[in-house]
Design an enzyme around this catalytic site. Structure first.
Site, short mmCIF file in Angstrom:
data_model
loop_
_atom_site.label_atom_id
_atom_site.label_comp_id
_atom_site.label_asym_id
_atom_site.label_seq_id
_atom_site.Cartn_x
_atom_site.Cartn_y
_atom_site.Cartn_z
CG ASP A 1 -3.74 6.35 -5.55
OD1 ASP A 1 -2.86 5.51 -5.26
OD2 ASP A 1 -4.88 6.31 -5.07
CG ASP B 1 -1.93 1.09 1.24
OD1 ASP B 1 -1.95 1.89 0.29
OD2 ASP B 1 -2.71 1.16 2.19
#
Length: 442
Positions: free
Chosen positions: A326, A115
């Protein structure tokens, strides 16, 4: 553990997200240039351990869109409330990519959520006071010759937010606690251990003396095939930050389009992450709160020959660092008033009746559309390919991969827009590089 907080000042911890799958072979030390590459596999790929053959390609893509919307909301909340970043970060248990790495000596392999939207690396450990169910055996620190807990007197205390650490009075070990959205949390001890990553060269890279959380009390919306979480963000405890000196602050990735389900993407470090060529365009990384997001400045978007200035009623778009790169968000999000102008120009170039479900701009189209769209970042014009702008939700439904924020918030440049580009990050020079590529061959 008794809540006895030290006076070490807190450091924000959060960036962007993706999850990777790594193989482990014979162990070698990383060289001085820190150059190596690993395979990364989308969670919906046929190569993923999460792959469900009963789910169609289009159903998997629709699921990815739903995850993208949930993730965008979480990133938005984190950007709005930077002082509450640690409590806002939600583990993406349906994450875009998966990671397999080894912990300890001898090495123990396990999957974790990788992550870039969080910092701390942690896995479930024995003895487990309260753990979510996982298929793999729990990591036993007593069976690793390279494991040791961090003492409360260690200098590493500055690396964890004071609101998320305690000092165990009997052992004088640092305890940690991370609380996420969705009633998910992890608690345990900060420790030092050797990690092992597999490289595409066939040899593994041993990473000794790295900090991670040995979780003895973990709960929430984690999948039983996941043993923890690996933070790839810019906070001081992330894997990227802990490797920073050996990789020169450089990493890059090349994301394969969704339809190529049996091909791996690549994540590169150090000298292997340098992006070169006449067609490379750089744009500055902008440092803002929270520091772990990768902010760049989008000045406008061209549709055909019409250039639209990137702006919003709240003036957020007029600021430097107005959009986040992202890789864990599928779609690209822009302020709602700018989106209306963007959609209007796109419609002018497409013949056919549009409809607004399940996304704002969709068409009944059995063939792909080719609308010329260029993202104008500061100093870098990135000409997007058709696969970066439209995608298929079914054999007959084609949808625009850009959607509006409900509020005029920070933009998010998602992974569809980045596919088949080599995207390189140089954290020392504070630049991001874009290079068109065929990521299935890179």
């Amino acid at each position: 553990m008794v809540a006895s907080f030290s006076s070490c000042s807190p450091i924000p911890a959060l960036v962007i997200v993706f999850s990777i799958y790594l193989s482990t072979f014979a162990v070698v030390e990383a060289g001085d240039n820190g150059g190596f590459s690993v395979n990364i596999i989308h969670r919906d790929s046929i190569l993923s351990p999460f792959y469900d053959p009963s789910v169609t390609h289009f159903e998997r893509l629709q699921n990815a869109i739903h995850r993208s919307m949930s993730r965008a909301n979480r990133l938005k909340q984190s950007a709005i409330s930077p002082l509450e970043v640690s409590s806002q970060v939600v583990p993406d248990n349906n994450g875009s990519y998966l990671m397999k790495m080894s912990f300890g000596t001898p090495p123990m392999e396990m999957f974790a959520i990788a992550d870039t939207g969080s910092d701390l690396i942690w896995i479930q450990c024995k003895p487990c006071e309260k753990c979510y169910k996982q298929k793999a055996p729990l990591f036993d620190p007593n069976k690793s010759s390279t494991y040791r807990n961090l003492s409360c007197k260690s200098k590493e205390c500055d690396l964890l937010d004071s609101g998320h650490r305690t000092c165990a009075p009997k052992t004088n070990d640092w305890g940690y606690s991370n609380f996420y959205g969705g009633r998910s949390s992890t608690r345990g001890f900060l420790a030092i251990e050797t990690f092992t990553l597999g490289s595409t060269s066939g040899s593994s890279v041993a990473l000794p003396e790295k900090i991670f959380g040995c979780g003895h009390n973990n709960e929430g919306t984690f999948d039983e095939r996941e043993s923890g979480l690996v933070g790839l963000g810019g906070g001081p405890l992330s894997l990227i930050s802990q490797l920073k000196s050996s990789i020169g602050g450089k990493f890059s990735y090349c994301l394969v389009p969704f339809e190529k389900e049996n091909v791996t993407s690549k994540l590169n470090f150090g000298s292997e992450a340098v992006v070169l060529g006449d067609d490379v365009v750089p744009t500055p990384l902008v440092i803002k709160d929270p520091v772990t997001f990768y902010y760049v400045t989008l000045e406008g978007i061209s549709v055909g020959n019409k250039r639209l200035t990137y702006k919003s009623s709240s003036n957020v778009a007029a600021e430097k660092g107005n959009i986040i790169l992202d890789s864990g968000t599928t779609l690209t999000y822009v302020p709602s008033d700018f989106y209306q102008n963007l959609e209007s120009e796109v419609k002018k170039l497409i013949h056919g009746k549009s409809f607004g479900y399940p996304l704002p701009l969709c068409y009944n189209a059995s063939t792909d559309v080719n609308v010329s769209i260029t993202a104008h970042f500061s100093g870098a014009d990135v000409k997007l390919k058709p696969q970066n702008t439209f995608f298929r939700l079914s054999k007959k439904v084609l949808c625009f991969a850009f959607i509006p924020h409900v509020e005029d918030d920070m933009g998010i440049f998602g992974n569809i827009a980045q596919m088949d580009f080599l995207v390189g990050y140089d954290l020392e020079k504070r630049k991001v590089y874009f290079k068109p590529a065929d990521c299935s061959k890179h």
